[in-house]
Design a protein around this motif. Structure first.
Motif, PDB file in Angstrom:
ATOM      1  N   LEU A  56      10.692  13.462  -8.477  1.00 28.00           N
ATOM      2  CA  LEU A  56      11.001  12.443  -9.335  1.00 28.00           C
ATOM      3  C   LEU A  56       9.704  11.810  -9.749  1.00 28.00           C
ATOM      4  O   LEU A  56       9.481  11.616 -10.769  1.00 28.00           O
ATOM      5  N   GLN A  57       8.563  11.519  -8.662  1.00 29.55           N
ATOM      6  CA  GLN A  57       7.594  11.106  -9.342  1.00 29.55           C
ATOM      7  C   GLN A  57       6.754  11.876  -9.733  1.00 29.55           C
ATOM      8  O   GLN A  57       6.082  11.492 -10.964  1.00 29.55           O
ATOM      9  N   ALA A  58       6.658  13.117  -9.726  1.00 28.42           N
ATOM     10  CA  ALA A  58       6.097  14.143 -10.662  1.00 28.42           C
ATOM     11  C   ALA A  58       6.324  14.261 -11.895  1.00 28.42           C
ATOM     12  O   ALA A  58       5.716  14.321 -12.993  1.00 28.42           O
ATOM     13  N   ALA A  59       7.772  13.968 -12.190  1.00 21.99           N
ATOM     14  CA  ALA A  59       8.399  13.950 -13.655  1.00 21.99           C
ATOM     15  C   ALA A  59       8.249  12.427 -14.234  1.00 21.99           C
ATOM     16  O   ALA A  59       8.852  12.577 -15.291  1.00 21.99           O
ATOM     17  N   LYS A 138      -4.184   1.800  -1.276  1.00 17.50           N
ATOM     18  CA  LYS A 138      -5.461   2.394  -1.919  1.00 17.50           C
ATOM     19  C   LYS A 138      -5.479   3.800  -1.740  1.00 17.50           C
ATOM     20  O   LYS A 138      -6.065   4.692  -2.701  1.00 17.50           O
ATOM     21  N   GLY A 139      -4.885   4.448  -0.727  1.00 18.39           N
ATOM     22  CA  GLY A 139      -4.887   5.981  -0.556  1.00 18.39           C
ATOM     23  C   GLY A 139      -4.018   6.534  -1.390  1.00 18.39           C
ATOM     24  O   GLY A 139      -4.233   7.701  -2.105  1.00 18.39           O
ATOM     25  N   GLY A 140      -2.830   5.686  -1.910  1.00 17.73           N
ATOM     26  CA  GLY A 140      -1.942   6.270  -2.688  1.00 17.73           C
ATOM     27  C   GLY A 140      -2.415   6.326  -4.206  1.00 17.73           C
ATOM     28  O   GLY A 140      -2.046   6.894  -5.029  1.00 17.73           O
ATOM     29  N   GLN A 141      -3.321   5.320  -4.706  1.00 19.00           N
ATOM     30  CA  GLN A 141      -3.924   4.954  -5.854  1.00 19.00           C
ATOM     31  C   GLN A 141      -4.968   6.214  -6.217  1.00 19.00           C
ATOM     32  O   GLN A 141      -5.129   6.369  -7.426  1.00 19.00           O
ATOM     33  N   ARG A 142      -5.531   6.800  -5.312  1.00 16.06           N
ATOM     34  CA  ARG A 142      -6.662   7.807  -5.672  1.00 16.06           C
ATOM     35  C   ARG A 142      -5.593   9.163  -6.149  1.00 16.06           C
ATOM     36  O   ARG A 142      -6.322   9.864  -6.696  1.00 16.06           O
ATOM     37  N   GLY A 143      -4.494   9.175  -5.978  1.00 19.28           N
ATOM     38  CA  GLY A 143      -3.644  10.295  -6.445  1.00 19.28           C
ATOM     39  C   GLY A 143      -3.804  11.809  -5.849  1.00 19.28           C
ATOM     40  O   GLY A 143      -3.048  12.639  -6.294  1.00 19.28           O
ATOM     41  N   HIS A 144      -4.875  12.110  -5.216  1.00 18.61           N
ATOM     42  CA  HIS A 144      -5.044  13.453  -4.688  1.00 18.61           C
ATOM     43  C   HIS A 144      -4.717  13.646  -3.236  1.00 18.61           C
ATOM     44  O   HIS A 144      -4.481  14.849  -2.796  1.00 18.61           O
ATOM     45  N   THR A 145      -3.892  12.689  -2.705  1.00 16.52           N
ATOM     46  CA  THR A 145      -3.516  12.836  -1.228  1.00 16.52           C
ATOM     47  C   THR A 145      -1.694  12.188  -1.350  1.00 16.52           C
ATOM     48  O   THR A 145      -1.502  11.172  -1.844  1.00 16.52           O
ATOM     49  N   TYR A 146      -0.863  13.141  -0.784  1.00 18.33           N
ATOM     50  CA  TYR A 146       0.353  12.895  -0.673  1.00 18.33           C
ATOM     51  C   TYR A 146       0.312  12.243   1.061  1.00 18.33           C
ATOM     52  O   TYR A 146      -0.092  12.614   1.938  1.00 18.33           O
ATOM     53  N   GLN A 147       1.156  10.947   0.847  1.00 25.15           N
ATOM     54  CA  GLN A 147       1.227  10.031   2.302  1.00 25.15           C
ATOM     55  C   GLN A 147       2.548  10.124   2.581  1.00 25.15           C
ATOM     56  O   GLN A 147       3.496   9.510   1.705  1.00 25.15           O
ATOM     57  N   VAL A 148       2.867  10.483   3.747  1.00 28.34           N
ATOM     58  CA  VAL A 148       4.094   9.947   4.625  1.00 28.34           C
ATOM     59  C   VAL A 148       3.710   8.943   5.420  1.00 28.34           C
ATOM     60  O   VAL A 148       2.953   9.204   6.434  1.00 28.34           O
ATOM     61  N   VAL A 149       4.342   7.800   5.180  1.00 29.09           N
ATOM     62  CA  VAL A 149       4.079   6.443   5.961  1.00 29.09           C
ATOM     63  C   VAL A 149       5.221   6.272   6.852  1.00 29.09           C
ATOM     64  O   VAL A 149       6.278   5.921   6.815  1.00 29.09           O
ATOM     65  N   LEU A 150       4.731   5.907   8.236  1.00 24.61           N
ATOM     66  CA  LEU A 150       5.910   5.621   9.320  1.00 24.61           C
ATOM     67  C   LEU A 150       5.546   4.019   9.595  1.00 24.61           C
ATOM     68  O   LEU A 150       4.556   3.614   9.915  1.00 24.61           O
ATOM     69  N   LEU A 151       6.633   3.660   9.636  1.00 23.10           N
ATOM     70  CA  LEU A 151       6.985   1.856  10.080  1.00 23.10           C
ATOM     71  C   LEU A 151       7.698   1.864  11.204  1.00 23.10           C
ATOM     72  O   LEU A 151       8.920   2.034  11.012  1.00 23.10           O
ATOM     73  N   ASP A 152       7.211   1.976  12.334  1.00 24.86           N
ATOM     74  CA  ASP A 152       7.997   2.269  13.502  1.00 24.86           C
ATOM     75  C   ASP A 152       8.528   0.919  14.137  1.00 24.86           C
ATOM     76  O   ASP A 152       7.754  -0.232  14.140  1.00 24.86           O
ATOM     77  N   LEU A 189       4.140   3.505  -6.315  1.00 24.37           N
ATOM     78  CA  LEU A 189       2.951   4.696  -6.529  1.00 24.37           C
ATOM     79  C   LEU A 189       3.504   5.905  -6.440  1.00 24.37           C
ATOM     80  O   LEU A 189       4.490   6.277  -5.863  1.00 24.37           O
ATOM     81  N   ASP A 190       2.723   6.890  -6.963  1.00 20.21           N
ATOM     82  CA  ASP A 190       3.044   8.374  -6.841  1.00 20.21           C
ATOM     83  C   ASP A 190       2.865   8.763  -5.367  1.00 20.21           C
ATOM     84  O   ASP A 190       1.722   8.136  -4.667  1.00 20.21           O
ATOM     85  N   ASN A 191       3.392   9.830  -4.746  1.00 15.29           N
ATOM     86  CA  ASN A 191       2.758  10.439  -3.569  1.00 15.29           C
ATOM     87  C   ASN A 191       3.063   9.736  -2.260  1.00 15.29           C
ATOM     88  O   ASN A 191       2.134   9.859  -1.512  1.00 15.29           O
ATOM     89  N   ILE A 192       3.919   8.983  -2.483  1.00 13.02           N
ATOM     90  CA  ILE A 192       4.139   8.288  -1.077  1.00 13.02           C
ATOM     91  C   ILE A 192       5.767   8.127  -0.866  1.00 13.02           C
ATOM     92  O   ILE A 192       6.447   8.026  -1.361  1.00 13.02           O
TER      93      ILE A 192
END
Length: 335
Positions: A56-59, A138-152, A189-192
């Protein structure tokens, strides 16, 4: 730093104490993922939400139509494998995402160290929360990294504001408000993809729960999954120590029945306890017998039935003699 945990030179190192980063091309979490025995549909759903969010983000599909936040909450009692599931899902996503087609250089897993975000100094906690999320943003704003974020153990960060008493500092409420604002910023953001876990979902603020796209309950294993866990343990012991543990179907079913209400972690620790109970099995784990396993599981069952979950976690009931010490006295000291 933990194995596989890295820090990219291009990332802002502020918040380094609050965010642990893993490049998923440098870790292997496949086996741990496979050894968490829950409903396979729930496992697949956890992966599917990440893939769908990326699609969905890519579209450039607008966020409002489906009220997406790109976040899933795993809740359930301690010891059921929620954190391992989150890491495993990230690992499986890294395998499935077409990085070249999406212009991605890497897929990373980031774990926000929630326990490090709280300060006794007035006004510092909201700032620390913002600093930690800012590093992810900031990592997401760069756009070339897909991030999976854990909130434990997310109940610590998104504490239910309705349950905060008069003695709770305003910092706690401001920290929740700040964290909610940061979560909203991540969703834009995309890719998060965010995965949260909680042992106490009732203690999580309703505003956070409402933002999650799905809530998946990870409970204590049912009989089918308890049997799979036992078979996994026995196979590992046999492979490493050449144990001769070959319970009959009836004995295996007895172990399954005795462990009703145990978490997967508690089942594994019960076998560990059986190994530790006598000096002979400590010296030579290959001598562990099915009868010893049955006695240990019966012992843990009695503890759970008579004293409740608090004591099954501690591993000792009130006024209970130290049976392990008695066994060591009989067997002799470990050499």
């Amino acid at each position: 730093m933990a194995s596989g945990a890295t820090r990219s030179d291009e990332e802002d190192v502020s918040g380094a104490d609050f965010v642990r980063r893993y490049d998923l091309s440098e870790v292997d979490w496949e086996e741990n993922w496979n050894r968490i025995y829950i409903d396979e549909n729930d496992k697949q759903k956890l992966i599917n939400y990440g893939l769908l969010e990326q699609k969905l983000q890519a579209a450039s599909f607008d966020q409002m139509t489906l009220s997406r936040h790109g976040a899933v909450l795993l809740s359930g009692p301690p010891g059921t494998g929620k954190t391992t599931l989150a890491k495993g899902a990230a690992y499986k996503l890294a395998e499935k995402i077409d990085r070249e087609a999406l212009g991605l250089e890497r897929v990373v897993f980031k774990q926000i160290e929630v326990r490090n975000l709280f300060s006794s100094d007035h006004g510092d906690t909201p700032k620390l929360v913002e600093e930690a999320f800012d590093r992810v943003i900031k990592g997401g704003q760069r756009g070339h990294t897909y991030q999976v974020v854990l909130l434990d153990e997310v109940e610590s960060l998104f504490a239910n504001r309705g349950l905060l008493g008069d003695t709770d500092p305003m910092d706690a409420i401001r920290a929740v408000n700040t964290a909610l604002d940061c979560l909203d910023a991540l969703s834009e953001l995309d890719n998060i993809y965010v995965i949260a876990t909680s042992n106490q979902p009732g203690a999580v603020d309703s505003a956070f729960v409402d933002r999650t796209d799905e809530q998946i309950y990870v409970g204590n294993p049912d009989p089918k999954h308890r049997r799979q866990i036992l078979e996994d343990i026995l196979a590992s012991l046999k492979e490493t120590f050449e144990t001769q543990l070959s319970p009959t179907d009836e004995q295996l079913e007895t172990l399954v029945t005795l462990s009703a209400g145990f978490s997967g972690r508690r089942m594994r620790k019960s076998v560990l306890s059986a190994l530790a109970r006598e000096a002979s099995t400590v010296r030579n784990p290959s001598t562990l017998s099915v009868d010893q396993l049955l006695r240990e599981f019966e012992h843990k069952r009695e503890m759970l039935d008579s004293a409740g979950n608090d004591y099954i976690q501690l591993g000792v009931t009130p006024d209970q003699p130290n049976e392990a010490s008695d066994a060591n006295d009989q067997e002799g000291s470990i050499e």
